[in-house]
Design an enzyme around this catalytic site. Sequence first.
Site, PDB file in Angstrom:
ATOM      1  N   LYS A 158     -25.118  19.448  29.422  1.00 24.93           N
ATOM      2  CA  LYS A 158     -23.948  20.018  28.748  1.00 24.93           C
ATOM      3  C   LYS A 158     -22.985  18.911  28.365  1.00 24.93           C
ATOM      4  O   LYS A 158     -22.484  18.856  27.232  1.00 24.93           O
ATOM      5  CB  LYS A 158     -23.252  21.027  29.664  1.00 24.93           C
ATOM      6  CG  LYS A 158     -22.039  21.719  29.038  1.00 24.93           C
ATOM      7  CD  LYS A 158     -20.980  22.095  30.062  1.00 24.93           C
ATOM      8  CE  LYS A 158     -20.162  20.889  30.481  1.00 24.93           C
ATOM      9  NZ  LYS A 158     -18.997  21.231  31.326  1.00 24.93           N
ATOM     10  N   THR A 193     -14.885  19.793  32.436  1.00 26.42           N
ATOM     11  CA  THR A 193     -15.395  18.850  31.449  1.00 26.42           C
ATOM     12  C   THR A 193     -15.728  19.667  30.204  1.00 26.42           C
ATOM     13  O   THR A 193     -16.677  20.445  30.189  1.00 26.42           O
ATOM     14  CB  THR A 193     -16.633  18.104  31.960  1.00 26.42           C
ATOM     15  OG1 THR A 193     -16.259  17.309  33.091  1.00 26.42           O
ATOM     16  CG2 THR A 193     -17.205  17.198  30.877  1.00 26.42           C
ATOM     17  N   LYS A 228     -13.679  10.951  29.846  1.00 28.37           N
ATOM     18  CA  LYS A 228     -14.798  11.475  30.632  1.00 28.37           C
ATOM     19  C   LYS A 228     -16.116  11.278  29.884  1.00 28.37           C
ATOM     20  O   LYS A 228     -17.157  11.004  30.494  1.00 28.37           O
ATOM     21  CB  LYS A 228     -14.573  12.960  30.947  1.00 28.37           C
ATOM     22  CG  LYS A 228     -15.706  13.631  31.739  1.00 28.37           C
ATOM     23  CD  LYS A 228     -15.911  13.009  33.115  1.00 28.37           C
ATOM     24  CE  LYS A 228     -17.085  13.641  33.874  1.00 28.37           C
ATOM     25  NZ  LYS A 228     -16.799  14.991  34.368  1.00 28.37           N
TER      26      LYS A 228
END
Length: 316
Positions: free
Chosen positions: A264, A121, A196
Amino acid sequence: MTSTAQTPSIQARSYPAESKRKVAFIGLGVMGYPMAGHLAAAGHEVVVFNRTEAKAAQWVKEFSAINPNVKHALTPKEAAQGAEIVFGCVGNDDDLRSVTASEDGAFAGMHAGAVYVDHTTASADVARELCAVARKQGLTFLDAPVSGGQAGAQNGQLTVMCGGDQAAFDRVAPVAAVFSRAFTLMGDSGAGQLTKMVNQIAIAGVVQGLSEAVAFGLHAGLDIPAVIDVISKGAAQSWQMENRAKTMAQGQFEFGFAVDWMRKDLGLVLEEGRRNGAHLPVTALVDQFYSDVQAMGGNRWDTSSLIARLTKPSAK
């Protein structure tokens, strides 16, 4: 968060000989370790690389019991040599650049026509950047972040969102099917990462709402398991409710994706939102709530720990 390297549930399976490929896997973390294991269980020739060599050696020891054609390499470049497809799952943009485009990175070892599939990711920008670098070297790069958590990786039930070239996607999809239940091309390079981000925005809001609902029920003296059993049959139902609500009420936060990792991801989301003009007030607020959880020592608690702000004596 407690992570488990061992994946005893992954067993060898029978696939046609013509479907076997020479592949590599870069990064054997909580997700990569079992994902690479599924590739080995499917009979593919698998070379792995991990920054901590001992973990790569452990992976080979475990999966050589079901597939003798597995080994580990000392660099991503070495792991990628001769591979038709190189899969990777590392920590962030900088890690990704290091394992792909550096002197000892995978791109340096890949032959023309090979495909790098990135399950990290990361930002959409780094996906586009590495796609361009790969293209100049005669390679193809797919950004392919995953959803489903550690359990999804171990059970081979990940949802994979891809961005990039259709022909490369078509080559990779049958191989990636061994660790995914959905492997979908969302658009051009970067589209996988952007999808995502949509996923993480949705999760952040749902977990905060569920945290408030469960905390309210606790304060009201309700039987939370009974409440969840009832409302999960109606419009409030969600994966988070089905899988996390009861353990949230018990203060158990050892089941999956860590708060540090979610922050994050939300950082990437908020940065992209500033770039593209999207307004994300709830996401920004939940990001700050996760910061509160970190301050409580919950860096490695899973994302359902948002409720701790509302139920712990130290909650503000």
